[in-house]
Scaffold this motif. Structure first.
Motif, PDB file in Angstrom:
ATOM      1  N   MET A 123     -38.431 -32.999 -70.213  1.00 35.94           N
ATOM      2  CA  MET A 123     -37.536 -34.042 -69.736  1.00 35.94           C
ATOM      3  C   MET A 123     -38.123 -34.791 -68.542  1.00 35.94           C
ATOM      4  N   SER A 180     -41.122 -32.498 -59.451  1.00 33.87           N
ATOM      5  CA  SER A 180     -40.012 -33.399 -59.731  1.00 33.87           C
ATOM      6  C   SER A 180     -40.504 -34.794 -60.104  1.00 33.87           C
ATOM      7  N   ASN A 186     -29.172 -33.615 -59.232  1.00 34.17           N
ATOM      8  CA  ASN A 186     -29.562 -34.288 -60.477  1.00 34.17           C
ATOM      9  C   ASN A 186     -30.904 -33.768 -60.987  1.00 34.17           C
ATOM     10  N   GLY A 217     -31.697 -31.571 -64.570  1.00 37.58           N
ATOM     11  CA  GLY A 217     -32.720 -32.004 -65.520  1.00 37.58           C
ATOM     12  C   GLY A 217     -33.767 -30.954 -65.832  1.00 37.58           C
ATOM     13  N   ASP A 223     -35.259 -27.345 -67.192  1.00 39.90           N
ATOM     14  CA  ASP A 223     -34.974 -26.433 -68.300  1.00 39.90           C
ATOM     15  C   ASP A 223     -34.766 -25.018 -67.751  1.00 39.90           C
TER      16      ASP A 223
END
Length: 281
Positions: free
Chosen positions: A15, A37, A206, A210, A212
């Protein structure tokens, strides 16, 4: 942190967030992951560290300076003195330097008897009955505190980050800092989440949603230079120190643990040689 066994690391991209490695070479029930990130921080390397702890393999301890000689210690000192595998902030504290900003109880010792009306997350452990889950993270708006918390000997109340419906409940704000927080995954395992790089709490949540990592709930523990996480087993050691905090310390040069009054520690259920912080009732 480097491992001597390259097979312990796996490299994937999920993602848009790079999982740089997942290290399972500690003891069973303890896993450390590091993610880069996709949201670049204004300071540092934009890395997120996740320590996953299985409560079936590890017991949790609450250690308070108010119970242990009125002496604040660094997380490393707490771990060394009390035989912990790891330690991290139990939450923020008041101006007296010892009292938690939220309700905090450990067996017969009460650090703060008051429920904070603005804090909607409660971490409970040391159950009174063996049939209960070893740990729970209670959402005040979903389950309420009183019924569940009365069944556990230890409780720590903090600001809620992710609700029981997996929603980011933190409003956007300009303030950024290093952050340490704690979450619960879908299997009931505890996630300790750390970023030395500065983010607003809303941004950080946030990012966590996101990843996993199957995060279901989360609470805020601490920010800035006091954010601390320490884990050690044998020759393996993980030391994560908070740095940047807007207005307070706007640089990334802070690199030493600060003494803090309250920590959550972990001990292996299989290691009976480690001293217990508090005797059961």
């Amino acid at each position: 942190m480097k491992s001597r066994n390259p097979l312990l690391f796996s490299f994937v991209v999920i993602m848009g967030i790079s999982l740089l490695f997942s290290e399972k070479g500690w003891t069973k029930g303890l896993e450390i992951q590091r993610f880069r990130s996709p949201v670049k921080s204004l300071s540092g390397d934009s890395m997120i560290t996740v320590v996953r702890i299985d409560p079936r393999q590890y017991d949790f301890r609450l250690l308070c300076a108010s119970e242990h000689g009125k002496k604040r210690r660094t997380v490393k000192e707490w771990a060394q003195e009390f035989g912990l595998v790891g330690a991290f902030n139990a939450g923020m504290f008041q101006k007296d330097g010892f009292t938690s900003t939220g309700y905090m109880k450990n067996f017969d010792h009460v650090n703060n008897p008051r429920i904070n009306s603005t804090y909607h997350s409660l971490f409970v452990f040391n159950p009174r009955e063996p049939s209960l889950p070893p740990v729970q993270m209670i959402d005040r708006e979903c389950e309420g505190f009183n019924l569940v918390s009365s069944k556990y000997r230890s409780a720590v109340q903090n600001l809620r980050m992710i609700s029981c419906t997996r929603e980011n409940v933190w409003r956007p704000q300009p303030k950024r800092s290093s952050i340490v927080s704690m979450g619960l995954d879908g299997k009931g395992q505890i996630l300790v989440l750390f970023s030395r790089s500065s983010y607003s709490v809303h941004e950080f949540i946030n990012i966590l949603l996101g990843l996993d990592i199957d995060i279901q709930r989360a609470m805020y523990l601490e920010g800035g230079p006091e954010a601390s996480l320490y884990v050690k087993q044998g020759e393996k050691e993980l030391s994560l120190v908070g740095g940047f905090e807007a207005v307070f310390i706007e640089s990334d040069r802070q690199d030493t643990f600060w003494p803090i009054p309250n920590v959550i520690g972990i001990v292996s259920k299989n290691d009976r040689s480690r001293p217990c912080a508090t005797s059961p009732e």
